[in-house]
Design an enzyme around this catalytic site. Structure first.
Site, PDB file in Angstrom:
ATOM      1  CE1 TYR A 148      -3.571   2.659   1.323  1.00  0.00           C
ATOM      2  CE2 TYR A 148      -1.860   3.234   2.902  1.00  0.00           C
ATOM      3  CZ  TYR A 148      -3.064   3.518   2.292  1.00  0.00           C
ATOM      4  OH  TYR A 148      -3.770   4.647   2.629  1.00  0.00           O
ATOM      5  CE  LYS A 152      -3.375   5.339  -0.761  1.00  0.00           C
ATOM      6  NZ  LYS A 152      -4.517   5.935  -1.508  1.00  0.00           N
TER       7      LYS A 152
END
Length: 258
Positions: A148, A152
């Site tokens: 993740y 990002k």
């Protein structure tokens, strides 16, 4: 007169809903985009005026679904603002991350915002519009959830690429990087551990964590005329977490995850 439209992905969640509510003050219509049809309808009902909020069921990881969504938004008016908010995190550590998790997190958190932007690119050029990507403090430092976080970090770079390449068309692109946000997911954790908020507060300079409204206010500002000279930035909405990130990163790296 053509109606101005804001498109918010992941609109059925707490942050997406707050963003949609805030942008309704500056747009004629807000397109609520989410993969969960039932949750989307609930969000629309909670937001109220059906003439101001349109629901569009869309899987933002699927290009065919995204094209259908883009066609639906064209029927609502002129897209002025795109907020890529849909996202999710899976495995906490690299040890727990396999190829499937890595690809899934990349698809939702990085590839999807790119695909949605490209699908709405022509509309945003026509309106000289604004893109706001919801990144995360995880894209700025090591706080766990590596797949993740990598996605990002890539999203922040994508934001800068859009800002640089599309500025000549009048398009502005910025990112918002929330820290911990008090959402239903965190409330569920608090049900299991009433101390959870107190435990995390010590890492935040303001001794509190952000709310969905805090994130929505940042998005509203970046999408507004007040930010007309701001593009290519990543605004942390984290109550001071990243100001003390070195200490927290050291603590995280020294802890055992497996």
């Amino acid at each position: 007169m053509t109606r101005s439209v804001a498109v918010v992905t992941g609109a059925a969640g707490d942050i997406g809903r707050a963003i949609a509510a805030r942008l309704s003050a500056s747009h004629d219509v807000v397109a609520l985009v989410d993969i969960d049809a039932a949750a989307l309808e609930t969000a629309a009902q909670d937001l109220g005026d059906a003439s101001r909020f349109a629901t569009i069921v869309c899987d933002v990881t699927d290009e065919t679904s995204i094209r259908s969504m883009a066609e639906a938004t064209a029927g609502l008016g002129q897209v002025q603002t795109l907020v890529n908010n849909a996202g999710a995190a899976r495995a906490v550590s690299l040890h727990e991350t396999d190829g499937a998790i890595w690809r899934a997190d990349a698809a939702l958190n990085l590839e999807a915002p790119f695909l949605v932007f490209r699908a709405l690119e022509a509309a945003l050029k026509a309106s000289e519009g604004s893109v706001v990507n919801i990144a995360s403090v995880n894209g700025l430092a090591v706080f766990g959830h590596p797949a993740y976080s990598a996605a990002k970090a890539g999203l922040i770079h994508l934001t800068q690429s859009i800002a640089v390449e599309y500025g000549k068309f009048g398009i502005r692109a910025n990112a918002v990087a929330p820290g911990t946000v008090r959402t239903q997911a965190w409330e569920a954790r608090a049900s299991a551990n009433p101390q959870v908020f107190e435990d995390v507060k010590r890492w935040y300079a303001l001794r509190r964590i952000a709310t969905a409204d805090d994130v929505a206010n940042a998005v509203f500002f970046l999408a507004s005329e007040q930010a007309r000279a701001i593009t290519g930035v990543c605004l942390a909405v984290d109550c001071g977490l990243t100001a003390g990130q070195a200490e927290l990163a050291r603590t995280f790296s020294q802890s055992e995850h497996y």
